[in-house]
Design an enzyme around this catalytic site. Structure first.
Site, PDB file in Angstrom:
ATOM      1  N   CYS A   1      -1.451  -6.007   3.231  1.00 62.38           N
ATOM      2  CA  CYS A   1      -2.829  -5.571   3.423  1.00 62.38           C
ATOM      3  C   CYS A   1      -3.782  -6.245   2.444  1.00 62.38           C
ATOM      4  CB  CYS A   1      -2.921  -4.053   3.294  1.00 62.38           C
ATOM      5  SG  CYS A   1      -4.591  -3.410   3.541  1.00 62.38           S
TER       6      CYS A   1
ATOM      7  N   GLU B   1     -24.791   7.229  19.525  1.00 60.29           N
ATOM      8  CA  GLU B   1     -25.317   8.374  20.272  1.00 60.29           C
ATOM      9  C   GLU B   1     -24.858   8.367  21.727  1.00 60.29           C
ATOM     10  OE1 GLU B   1     -29.559   8.556  21.171  1.00 60.29           O
ATOM     11  OE2 GLU B   1     -29.713   6.411  20.713  1.00 60.29           O
TER      12      GLU B   1
ATOM     13  N   TYR C   1      -3.445  -7.261  17.744  1.00 58.61           N
ATOM     14  CA  TYR C   1      -4.537  -7.166  16.771  1.00 58.61           C
ATOM     15  C   TYR C   1      -4.787  -8.502  16.063  1.00 58.61           C
ATOM     16  CZ  TYR C   1      -4.005  -1.984  16.607  1.00 58.61           C
ATOM     17  OH  TYR C   1      -3.937  -0.656  16.890  1.00 58.61           O
ATOM     18  N   ILE C   2      -3.730  -9.022  15.446  1.00 55.62           N
ATOM     19  CA  ILE C   2      -3.886 -10.183  14.569  1.00 55.62           C
ATOM     20  C   ILE C   2      -4.352 -11.401  15.346  1.00 55.62           C
ATOM     21  CG2 ILE C   2      -2.695 -11.716  12.952  1.00 55.62           C
ATOM     22  CD1 ILE C   2      -0.819  -9.379  12.315  1.00 55.62           C
TER      23      ILE C   2
ATOM     24  N   SER D   1       0.817  -1.216   0.000  1.00 51.68           N
ATOM     25  CA  SER D   1       0.000   0.000   0.000  1.00 51.68           C
ATOM     26  C   SER D   1       0.845   1.258   0.000  1.00 51.68           C
ATOM     27  CB  SER D   1      -0.926  -0.009   1.221  1.00 51.68           C
ATOM     28  OG  SER D   1      -1.784  -1.119   1.184  1.00 51.68           O
TER      29      SER D   1
ATOM     30  N   ASP E   1       5.926  -0.302   7.495  1.00 51.84           N
ATOM     31  CA  ASP E   1       6.365  -1.278   8.484  1.00 51.84           C
ATOM     32  C   ASP E   1       7.871  -1.487   8.487  1.00 51.84           C
ATOM     33  OD1 ASP E   1       3.701  -1.490   8.957  1.00 51.84           O
ATOM     34  OD2 ASP E   1       3.520  -3.614   8.444  1.00 51.84           O
TER      35      ASP E   1
ATOM     36  N   GLU F   1      -8.075 -11.067  16.142  1.00 47.55           N
ATOM     37  CA  GLU F   1      -8.885 -11.155  14.929  1.00 47.55           C
ATOM     38  C   GLU F   1      -8.978 -12.586  14.426  1.00 47.55           C
ATOM     39  OE1 GLU F   1      -7.916  -6.624  13.361  1.00 47.55           O
ATOM     40  OE2 GLU F   1      -6.663  -8.296  12.736  1.00 47.55           O
TER      41      GLU F   1
ATOM     42  N   GLY G   1      -1.099 -11.727  21.533  1.00 48.83           N
ATOM     43  CA  GLY G   1      -2.013 -10.866  22.262  1.00 48.83           C
ATOM     44  C   GLY G   1      -2.269  -9.536  21.598  1.00 48.83           C
TER      45      GLY G   1
ATOM     46  N   LYS H   1      -8.683 -10.581   5.898  1.00 46.27           N
ATOM     47  CA  LYS H   1      -9.119 -10.622   7.297  1.00 46.27           C
ATOM     48  C   LYS H   1     -10.536 -10.095   7.446  1.00 46.27           C
ATOM     49  CE  LYS H   1      -8.030  -7.086   9.595  1.00 46.27           C
ATOM     50  NZ  LYS H   1      -7.174  -6.053  10.219  1.00 46.27           N
TER      51      LYS H   1
ATOM     52  N   HIS I   1     -30.823   8.667  16.916  1.00 45.78           N
ATOM     53  CA  HIS I   1     -31.486   7.703  17.785  1.00 45.78           C
ATOM     54  C   HIS I   1     -32.368   6.744  16.980  1.00 45.78           C
ATOM     55  CE1 HIS I   1     -33.216   6.250  21.538  1.00 45.78           C
ATOM     56  NE2 HIS I   1     -34.416   6.343  20.975  1.00 45.78           N
TER      57      HIS I   1
ATOM     58  N   CYS J   1      -5.321  -6.933   5.792  1.00 44.64           N
ATOM     59  CA  CYS J   1      -6.584  -6.212   5.992  1.00 44.64           C
ATOM     60  C   CYS J   1      -7.758  -6.780   5.190  1.00 44.64           C
ATOM     61  CB  CYS J   1      -6.408  -4.743   5.595  1.00 44.64           C
ATOM     62  SG  CYS J   1      -4.892  -3.970   6.154  1.00 44.64           S
TER      63      CYS J   1
END
Length: 459
Positions: free
Chosen positions: A43, A441, A177-178, A15, A303, A181, A175, A51, A436, A48
């Site tokens: 990604c 909200e 994100y990946i 990316s 990265d 997920e 422990g 996933k 609402h 991304c």
């Protein structure tokens, strides 16, 4: 003045690399971009996009159950892994083609093969050397697997989305994100799933309340959580299963061990030793505020630099770099107000400071929290709780952190991120009318401060 083959040579068509190459080419530079694998990087191919598609698939299990409470007679559902995998492959192939068209249409020269830096102005690809005035390293990251006996039997996120067979049992190690997920995906698609993490509580660096609520909700969804635990060994059995030995002495059979224990900069074999580039302990390339390395003609983004491992950050760094190269400095990337989401089930999203960070920075932090059962859960008979948290600097009334666990958290926090970057105060939130009935909200109806914030001594 020396003549070069290119004004800019980008190594890596993920990316960040693609955005850099396109922008530079569209603004008149002669640009080449080299890629050894499929276009789009992590990604698009193993991150991304697949996933999120698999998370959508995993959500249907709960949707079928909830439908009954809304009057739908749903026959017993059957999941077909190969259909999901093959449909995903077709979509990724389409996106690969989109990336190729974007590069070619912008005027970039796409060079397919492994690039090796031979010097400050020279890149070799497949035995052919190219000269360039400047180059950009955008090679992304690569999964790290610790040196555990039997590690060759484990897989990483790079492998999960293309497995030949979906596992009935899975052990996910990590422990971040990946890990969360993939554990959510595996459990949602029907696997007996255990998440193992060496720390006292996962999502280190996130707000403590978020960590606690996420753990409670994942357990509610059937994911077994083992904290303060590691894998000591993995043994392949005659029937193809894996026998896992844990650090506490327990042993368990499983069909899949997946390590999601972080990603390291993907710079091995790149030829950095042929330059003056410095690296940090785990391989991240050292750059200055202009993303320039110690080799003045070479820059690095994404990265490979490792500041914040998120696709939008790599994109922003690429755009900042192109502006700098063309003499238009503009705004630099703000790494503090980066919104992020964990696409676990339930979803987690956050922007700004955690409560711990806010209390270190400001003398008086006012905390607002809300935990509630969303309207959809009422007829569905579900017990899932949605959690919302707002942090306010009392002196300025400015909102400095927003955190959420629950359905549509990522979509909601995107809007909150704009408010925080604009400097919105709690009064602005209070005088904003809510939509609402929505979970969103809740952020504009929080009035009573929470006096008992959750505190943990974990990492």
């Amino acid at each position: 003045m020396k003549s070069y083959d290119f004004d800019l040579f980008v190594i890596g068509a993920g990316s960040g690399g693609v955005r850099t190459a396109r922008m530079a080419s569209e603004r008149g530079l002669r640009v080449a971009i080299a890629e050894v694998s499929r276009l789009g990087g992590t990604c698009v191919n193993v991150g991304c996009i697949p996933k999120k598609l698999f998370v959508y698939a995993a959500q249907f299990t709960e949707a079928f159950q909830q439908a009954r409470g809304y009057g739908w007679r749903v026959p017993e559902a059957a999941f077909n892994w190969s259909t999901l995998r093959d449909n995903k492959d077709a979509e990724i192939e389409r996106l690969n083609g989109v990336y190729r068209a974007l590069l070619v249409d912008s005027g970039c020269q796409l060079i397919e093969g492994h690039a090796t830096i031979k010097g400050a102005h020279t890149v070799d690809v497949g035995g052919r050397s190219w000269s360039t005035e400047r180059m950009v390293i955008a090679t992304g990251g690569w999964p790290f697997v610790p040196n555990v006996p039997g590690r060759e039997h484990a897989i990483t996120s790079n492998d999960f989305f293309s497995l030949e067979h979906f596992p009935k049992r899975a052990v996910i190690v990590g422990g971040g994100y990946i890990a969360l997920e993939l554990a959510s995906i595996a459990a949602g698609l029907g696997a007996q799933t255990r998440l193992v993490y060496r720390g006292a509580l996962f999502l280190r660096g996130f707000d403590e309340d978020i960590r606690r609520v996420a753990a409670e909700e994942m357990m509610r969804r059937g994911v077994f959580l083992n904290f303060g635990c590691e894998i000591s060994a993995i043994e392949k059995q005659a029937d193809g299963s894996l026998l896992v030995t844990f650090s506490d002495g327990r042993r368990e059979s499983t069909d899949c061990v997946l390590y999601a224990t972080g990603r390291l900069p993907n710079v091995a074999g790149l030829g950095l030793e042929n330059t003056r580039i410095r690296q940090q302990a785990h391989g991240a390339i050292v750059v200055n505020e202009h993303l320039q390395t110690d080799e003045p003609s070479i820059y690095a983004i994404g990265d490979a630099v490792g500041r914040t491992q998120l696709t939008p950050v790599a994109l922003a760094e690429g755009m900042q770099l192109v502006r700098h190269l063309l003499g238009d400095e503009g705004p630099q990337v703000d790494y503090e107000m980066v919104p992020s989401a964990v696409f676990s089930l339930p979803a987690i999203a956050t922007v700004g400071l955690t409560e711990a960070q806010a209390r270190l920075r400001y003398e008086d932090v006012v905390v607002y929290t809300s935990s509630f059962r969303a309207l959809k859960q009422t007829l569905a008979g579900g017990n899932e709780r949605t959690f919302a948290k707002l942090l306010v600097d009392h002196a300025s009334d400015r909102v400095v952190g927003v955190h959420m666990v629950g359905a549509d958290a990522a979509e909601i926090i995107q809007g909150m991120a704009i408010a925080l970057r604009a400097g919105a105060t709690k009064r602005v939130f209070d005088t904003t009318l809510g939509v609402h009935p929505t979970s969103a909200e809740e952020f504009v109806t929080l009035r009573k401060p929470s006096h008992e914030p959750f505190i943990t001594t974990g990492p």
